[in-house]
Design a protein around this motif. Structure first.
Motif, PDB file in Angstrom:
ATOM      1  N   LEU A 145       0.795  -1.083   0.024  1.00 36.20           N
ATOM      2  CA  LEU A 145      -0.134   0.000  -0.047  1.00 36.20           C
ATOM      3  C   LEU A 145       0.981   1.293   0.066  1.00 36.20           C
ATOM      4  N   PRO A 146       0.918   1.954  -1.119  1.00 37.58           N
ATOM      5  CA  PRO A 146       1.740   3.050  -1.138  1.00 37.58           C
ATOM      6  C   PRO A 146       1.200   4.189  -0.371  1.00 37.58           C
ATOM      7  N   ILE A 147       1.987   4.865   0.524  1.00 32.14           N
ATOM      8  CA  ILE A 147       1.351   5.962   1.219  1.00 32.14           C
ATOM      9  C   ILE A 147       2.202   7.215   0.658  1.00 32.14           C
ATOM     10  N   GLU A 148       1.551   8.012  -0.476  1.00 32.49           N
ATOM     11  CA  GLU A 148       2.055   8.864  -1.158  1.00 32.49           C
ATOM     12  C   GLU A 148       1.432  10.394  -1.004  1.00 32.49           C
ATOM     13  N   ARG A 202     -21.003   4.176  -1.067  1.00 31.40           N
ATOM     14  CA  ARG A 202     -20.223   4.807  -1.327  1.00 31.40           C
ATOM     15  C   ARG A 202     -18.992   4.051  -2.096  1.00 31.40           C
ATOM     16  N   PRO A 203     -18.201   4.519  -3.126  1.00 34.53           N
ATOM     17  CA  PRO A 203     -17.095   3.634  -3.648  1.00 34.53           C
ATOM     18  C   PRO A 203     -16.157   3.722  -2.501  1.00 34.53           C
ATOM     19  N   PHE A 204     -14.996   2.672  -2.356  1.00 31.15           N
ATOM     20  CA  PHE A 204     -14.094   2.594  -1.376  1.00 31.15           C
ATOM     21  C   PHE A 204     -12.965   3.527  -1.934  1.00 31.15           C
ATOM     22  N   ALA A 205     -12.405   4.218  -0.872  1.00 35.19           N
ATOM     23  CA  ALA A 205     -11.594   5.074  -1.009  1.00 35.19           C
ATOM     24  C   ALA A 205     -10.319   4.725   0.015  1.00 35.19           C
ATOM     25  N   ALA A 206      -9.127   4.333  -0.491  1.00 33.43           N
ATOM     26  CA  ALA A 206      -8.034   4.137   0.118  1.00 33.43           C
ATOM     27  C   ALA A 206      -7.619   5.280   0.795  1.00 33.43           C
ATOM     28  N   HIS A 207      -7.856   5.125   2.219  1.00 42.12           N
ATOM     29  CA  HIS A 207      -7.337   6.322   3.105  1.00 42.12           C
ATOM     30  C   HIS A 207      -6.977   5.974   4.494  1.00 42.12           C
ATOM     31  N   GLY A 209      -2.718   8.372   1.876  1.00 40.17           N
ATOM     32  CA  GLY A 209      -2.897   7.024   1.272  1.00 40.17           C
ATOM     33  C   GLY A 209      -2.401   7.174  -0.342  1.00 40.17           C
ATOM     34  N   PRO A 210      -2.550   6.073  -1.141  1.00 36.76           N
ATOM     35  CA  PRO A 210      -2.011   6.340  -2.400  1.00 36.76           C
ATOM     36  C   PRO A 210      -2.674   7.404  -3.248  1.00 36.76           C
ATOM     37  N   TRP A 211      -1.755   7.699  -4.345  1.00 38.04           N
ATOM     38  CA  TRP A 211      -2.710   8.429  -5.456  1.00 38.04           C
ATOM     39  C   TRP A 211      -3.593   7.542  -6.010  1.00 38.04           C
ATOM     40  N   GLU A 212      -3.779   6.481  -6.148  1.00 38.57           N
ATOM     41  CA  GLU A 212      -4.416   5.518  -6.822  1.00 38.57           C
ATOM     42  C   GLU A 212      -4.338   3.888  -5.971  1.00 38.57           C
ATOM     43  N   ALA A 213      -5.551   3.461  -5.572  1.00 37.61           N
ATOM     44  CA  ALA A 213      -5.530   2.419  -4.882  1.00 37.61           C
ATOM     45  C   ALA A 213      -4.950   1.202  -5.932  1.00 37.61           C
ATOM     46  N   PRO A 214      -3.828   0.547  -5.315  1.00 36.95           N
ATOM     47  CA  PRO A 214      -3.288  -0.754  -6.222  1.00 36.95           C
ATOM     48  C   PRO A 214      -4.536  -1.553  -6.780  1.00 36.95           C
TER      49      PRO A 214
END
Length: 170
Positions: free
Chosen positions: A66-69, A112-117, A83-88
């Motif tokens: 999981l990139p933390i960018e 709601r859509p998943f938001a990787a945060h 979180g990432p710029w875009e979820a892997p």
């Protein structure tokens, strides 16, 4: 009487959580303590978890990082998150598979859509300036956890109910 809720999450290694918590202490608001830093994959609420355990056992997913960018402020709920710029792709597939199995088991999930945060501060005012650069951290995702969150006058406490190692479907 304590109020319990259940959720599935990915937890970072202790050193990653410590680095993110230290970064969060530089923010206004309520920083998230290192042991509570996690990525929520599915929130179940105040439900019986038995079918969720069965559902999670049917989920296959590939281990990934999981990139933390980036860090941002969400005004609508007054949090600072990272979180990432875009979820892997592997994370998106894991969440989709988990949500499908949970819905098939009768659980009602958020629409709601998943938001990787990853929430690093709550009750935060808008930052007066650009957020400081995040620490460089590694967050391998190789399991998901079913967690019970219990609220009491002393705050919330997390208890891992069960861990599920990620594995690709054969």
């Amino acid at each position: 009487m304590p109020d319990s809720r259940y959720f599935f999450a990915a937890w970072p290694p202790a050193d990653t959580a410590a680095a993110l918590a230290a970064w969060g202490k530089g923010l206004e608001g309520r920083p998230t303590a290192a042991p509570k830093i996690h990525l929520t994959l599915a929130f179940l609420g105040a439900v019986a978890p038995d079918k969720a355990l069965e559902a999670a056992r049917r989920v296959a997913g590939r281990p990934h990082a999981l990139p933390i960018e980036r860090a941002q402020y969400w005004k609508h709920n007054r949090i600072v998150w990272a979180g990432p710029w875009e979820a892997p792709v592997a994370l998106k597939a894991l969440v989709e598979a988990l949500h499908l199995e949970l819905r098939c088991s009768g659980y009602v999930l958020e629409a709601r859509p998943f938001a990787a945060h990853v929430t690093l501060a709550r009750s935060a005012p808008p930052p007066p300036r650009e957020l400081a650069p995040l620490p460089r951290v590694e967050w391998p995702v190789d399991e998901l956890r079913l967690v019970r969150s219990t609220n009491s006058p002393r705050g919330s406490a997390y208890e891992v109910v069960e861990r599920f190692r990620l594995r690709s479907r054969a």
